[in-house]
Design a protein around this motif. Structure first.
Motif, short mmCIF file in Angstrom:
data_model
loop_
_atom_site.label_atom_id
_atom_site.label_comp_id
_atom_site.label_asym_id
_atom_site.label_seq_id
_atom_site.Cartn_x
_atom_site.Cartn_y
_atom_site.Cartn_z
N ASN A 443 43.05 56.93 -18.77
CA ASN A 443 44.08 56.84 -17.74
C ASN A 443 45.39 56.34 -18.36
OD1 ASN A 443 45.22 56.96 -15.21
ND2 ASN A 443 44.48 54.95 -14.58
N PRO A 481 39.21 63.41 -12.86
CA PRO A 481 39.53 63.26 -11.42
C PRO A 481 39.68 61.81 -10.99
CG PRO A 481 37.83 64.93 -11.74
CD PRO A 481 38.05 64.29 -13.07
N ALA A 482 38.87 60.91 -11.54
CA ALA A 482 38.96 59.51 -11.13
C ALA A 482 40.31 58.91 -11.52
CB ALA A 482 37.82 58.71 -11.75
N ARG A 484 43.09 60.50 -11.49
CA ARG A 484 44.16 61.11 -10.70
C ARG A 484 44.18 60.59 -9.26
NH1 ARG A 484 42.32 66.11 -13.00
NH2 ARG A 484 41.67 66.81 -10.93
N LEU A 485 43.27 59.68 -8.93
CA LEU A 485 43.30 59.10 -7.60
C LEU A 485 44.53 58.19 -7.47
CD1 LEU A 485 39.53 58.22 -7.09
CD2 LEU A 485 40.79 60.21 -6.26
N ASP A 487 47.37 55.71 -5.09
CA ASP A 487 47.59 54.78 -3.99
C ASP A 487 49.09 54.73 -3.74
OD1 ASP A 487 47.12 53.01 -2.02
OD2 ASP A 487 46.71 51.29 -3.31
N GLU A 504 45.08 61.33 2.16
CA GLU A 504 43.66 61.41 1.88
C GLU A 504 43.39 60.78 0.51
OE1 GLU A 504 41.29 62.43 3.85
OE2 GLU A 504 42.70 62.94 5.45
N PRO A 505 42.18 60.18 0.32
CA PRO A 505 41.92 59.46 -0.95
C PRO A 505 42.09 60.34 -2.19
CG PRO A 505 40.26 58.91 0.69
CD PRO A 505 41.07 60.02 1.27
N ASP A 506 41.71 61.62 -2.12
CA ASP A 506 41.78 62.47 -3.30
C ASP A 506 42.95 63.45 -3.24
OD1 ASP A 506 40.82 63.89 -1.20
OD2 ASP A 506 39.24 64.94 -2.31
N SER A 507 43.95 63.13 -2.40
CA SER A 507 45.08 64.04 -2.23
C SER A 507 46.28 63.53 -3.01
CB SER A 507 45.43 64.17 -0.75
OG SER A 507 46.61 64.94 -0.57
N ASN A 534 48.18 54.40 -9.73
CA ASN A 534 46.79 54.82 -9.93
C ASN A 534 45.85 53.84 -9.24
OD1 ASN A 534 47.58 56.17 -13.04
ND2 ASN A 534 46.42 57.29 -11.51
N GLU A 536 42.72 53.58 -10.50
CA GLU A 536 42.12 53.00 -11.69
C GLU A 536 43.20 52.28 -12.51
OE1 GLU A 536 38.95 52.98 -12.59
OE2 GLU A 536 38.27 54.14 -10.85
#
Length: 754
Positions: A443, A481-482, A484-485, A487, A504-507, A534, A536
């Motif tokens: 990351n 993918p994790a 790219r989450l 906030d 959305e959480p993954d948007s 991020n 993460e």
């Protein structure tokens, strides 16, 4: 006739039944019988009634012709006519029958077995009168080195033929009188324990033994014979063997001679054993052979044991050992380890990070040049200078580490390493080893908005909570993918919590929405700073300028539409009402509200006009064509003078009445009027009703004049139409160009006379 048939049947039945075979008789006759002959042996069960015929004795060839056996016809005894010799024939098989002259058997046959019982009438004898034997020094005591051969003609397995061997004499009797021992039953000659010890000291190289063989077993009586054994003492040639080195894959004819053993004593048989089992053999002369090619990688060494044995497979001496060493040839290429799963290396790993270690195995001899393996990187091909290399390889250890060149996340790289034996010199063998490597993502990229400055967004101050203001989009260059989450948060500009974010959480899209009511007076605009982070933990440098986006929200003031003092208006007007008559005044419901501008809509007959500022509704011309009892409807529109987009409307219904009688006009001063009705010829119809309260309706003929103002006199002139209407005409073109007849015009002072 019946009796005759019965007699015939009785006669035939016995003839059809088979006669039972008599049991065999067994008789023993001592050989060399010394008594009188004939010797009666056994009585036969001949028929009792007198029967004509002769007794016939038959059997082995020559028995009948020699007359050796016969039957006494009177007593029925079987007899032998002379002495029998077991060594000539040990047993006789006889058959006795009673026959007619034409060879028809009346009785029998009766089988008889005659066994000649052995007597000890044979003397044992040796196969040779003198035996010559070689005895090797080093022969173990008790191991027979020679076997005597003797025979006895008496019946085998009986005491008469049971032989025993003995040593009668040893010459010389030095260094011990019992140098040898002879096994009594087998005739096996061996060194005694004393003889084995003394043989090494003995100076003599020759011994003569007198041996005896006797029958009747261990009984004192019996026949006997003697023989001589000449024993020659020879040197021990059973000596240790030096190791043999054989090259693997040796290309020679097979079997291939590799060594020689020799037992100097006589009557020897060689036996070979291999540990582990191997392709080796030994012949009768003690020559050792390898029978096929050897493979050092299958077996590097063999331990052979060669035994010198007598005819009973007993070792004359301790077996000799021969070590066979298989020398190495470079016949095995290095073997790469099995290709395993991909090695994962995080991106941005520093140079020197261990990737993998290749350990190729070479089956050739350890610590030899044939198994000395070195390594060379084939792919990716090493770059020059070293700063451009992505991987480094230690040619000796096979260790692969990261080089100075950076690798990108998501790369899949197949490392190919050449493993070479002989230390990499010419003529060696090689194999290509493969290591899959995957550069995994970390990351290390902060998310950023695609646009950092959003165009101003206008919202009316009465927008409801939940209204979508705008949608922001952010991107993240990481692959996982994790990583790219995202906030989102409003970092500045929303101290009152007027706005909210929804995603959305993954948007990668976030919606900015209105959370509370807006107020133009409290804040005519909002400048919001939205930040993206991020979920993460970020590795490396922190977020850059692109991690924030500025959204400007402009609040539009909402002015309520104007309201009139009535929802609709009505007026009753005589059809004789002259032009310019005031019918009613339209006013706002709130006297303190913004000023209004009035106009008429749908005045199809052109009968009415309305003052734009005051809202006074007048007749614009005579009501020609109107009939009493008719209704005429127009729409009054009122616009906010400050906000022209805000307006309201109301209907005006005119009820026409009968015309009133015409009053006598009286002259009276008429106040100045404003321009009222626009005309296409740049003229304005000016109506000036009398305001004489004594005259009904205030109508009558008028006289008009311009005011004394010089400018007005210059720019305007009057043309009377009748006693009620006149036309005010522009005479100055400049003014006509400058003025918009649809706009309010300053009032022009008029003189009105009756």
């Amino acid at each position: 006739m019946v009796a005759a048939w019965l007699w015939l049947l009785c006669f035939l039945v016995p003839q059809a039944l088979p006669r039972a075979q008599p049991a065999e008789l067994y008789v023993e006759v001592p050989e060399n019988y010394g008594g009188n002959f004939p010797l009666y042996l056994t009585k036969l069960l001949l028929p009792r009634e007198e029967t004509e015929g002769q007794i016939v004795v038959s059997g082995d060839a020559g028995v009948a012709g020699e007359g050796l056996f016969a039957v006494d016809p009177e007593s029925g005894f079987l007899l032998v006519t002379r002495a029998l010799d077991r060594e000539e024939q040990a047993e006789y098989q006889l058959q006795v029958t009673l026959e007619t002259e034409d060879r028809r058997v009346l009785w029998g046959p009766q089988p008889v077995r005659v066994r000649v019982k052995d007597e000890n009438d044979q003397v044992p004898h040796f196969s040779q009168a003198t035996y010559k034997v070689h005895l090797s020094r080093g022969t173990r005591p008790g191991v027979p080195f020679f076997f005597l051969e003797a025979s006895d003609g008496d019946e085998p397995g009986t005491t008469n033929s049971d032989l025993r061997f003995h040593i009668l004499n040893q010459a010389p009797a030095q260094p011990a009188s019992d140098m040898f021992q002879l096994e009594p039953r087998l005739g096996a000659l061996a060194l005694s324990p004393e003889g084995s010890t003394s043989l090494e000291k003995a100076l003599e190289g020759y011994y003569q033994l007198l041996v005896q063989v006797k029958d009747m077993g261990d009984q004192a009586s019996g026949h006997q014979a003697t023989a001589t054994i000449d024993v020659s003492i020879v040197e021990n040639t059973w000596v240790p063997l030096d190791p043999v080195h054989l090259a693997e894959n040796l290309q020679v004819p097979y079997p291939h001679h590799i060594a020689q053993v020799h037992w100097n004593g006589g009557d020897v048989h060689y036996h070979l054993e291999s540990q582990p089992q191997g392709p080796f053999d030994v012949d009768t002369e003690g020559k050792l052979y390898v029978t096929q090619e050897l493979d050092r990688e299958a077996q590097a060494e063999y331990l052979l044991q060669v035994r010198a044995q007598n005819t009973h497979s007993e070792d004359y001496a301790e077996p000799l050992e021969l070590q066979v060493v298989v020398t190495d040839e470079n016949d095995n290429a290095p073997i790469c380890p099995p290709r395993g799963p991909s090695v994962s290396i995080p991106e941005l790993s520093p140079p020197g990070t261990k990737v993998a270690k290749i350990l190729a195995e070479d089956a050739d001899a350890p610590s030899s040049p044939n198994s000395h393996v070195v390594y060379q990187l084939l792919s990716p091909e090493p770059e020059e200078p070293a700063e451009l290399r992505a991987f480094e390889l230690d040619s000796t250890s096979g260790s692969v580490t990261l080089g100075a060149a950076q690798l990108q996340a998501g790369q899949n790289i197949l490392l190919q390493v050449l493993a070479m034996d002989l230390g990499g010199t010419d003529g060696g063998l090689s194999s290509t080893c493969e290591i899959p490597v995957t550069i995994t993502d970390i990351n290390d990229h902060a998310p950023e908005f695609t646009t950092s400055q959003i165009e101003p967004v206008s919202l009316p101050e009465d927008a409801e909570p939940g209204t979508l203001v705008t949608t922001l989009t952010a991107t993240d260059a990481d692959l996982e993918p994790a990583f790219r989450l995202m906030d989102f948060a409003i970092e500045a500009g929303d101290e009152e919590g007027t706005f909210s974010l929804d995603w959305e959480p993954d948007s990668a899209h976030v919606q900015l929405r209105l959370l509370k009511n807006l107020s133009y007076e409290a804040a005519p605009s909002h400048q919001l700073v939205v930040v993206v982070r991020n979920v993460e933990e970020l590795v490396g440098p922190g977020p850059g300028p692109g991690a924030t986006a500025t959204v400007t929200v402009l609040v539009e003031r909402v002015v309520p539409p104007p309201q009139l003092d009535r929802e609709s208006y009505e007026a009753s007007v005589p059809i004789s009402t002259p032009a310019g008559s005031l019918l009613l005044t339209v006013q706002p419901s709130d006297p303190l509200s913004s000023p209004l501008r009035f106009s008429l809509v749908n005045d199809s007959e052109g009968w009415l006009c309305i003052k734009e500022i005051s809202g006074e509704v007048h007749t614009a011309r005579p009501l020609q064509g109107a009939q009493p009892g008719d209704m005429y409807t127009v729409l009054i529109e009122a616009q906010d003078a400050d906000e022209p987009t805000l307006s309201t409307s109301a209907t005006l219904v005119i009820h026409f009445l009968k015309a009133l009688p015409a009053p006598t006009p009286t002259l009276a001063p008429v106040p100045s009027r404003h321009l009222c009705t626009p005309r296409q010829d740049h003229g304005v119809v000016v109506s000036g009703p009398r305001e004489d309260p004594d005259q009904a309706g205030g109508h009558g003929p008028f006289s008009f004049a311009l005011g004394p103002n010089p400018t007005v006199q210059r720019d305007w002139r009057l043309r009377a139409l009748n006693g009620i209407f006149l036309i005010l005409i522009f005479t100055h073109l400049t003014l006509a160009r400058k003025k918009d007849l649809d706009q309010p015009v300053d009032s022009v002072p008029l003189k009105v006379a009756v």
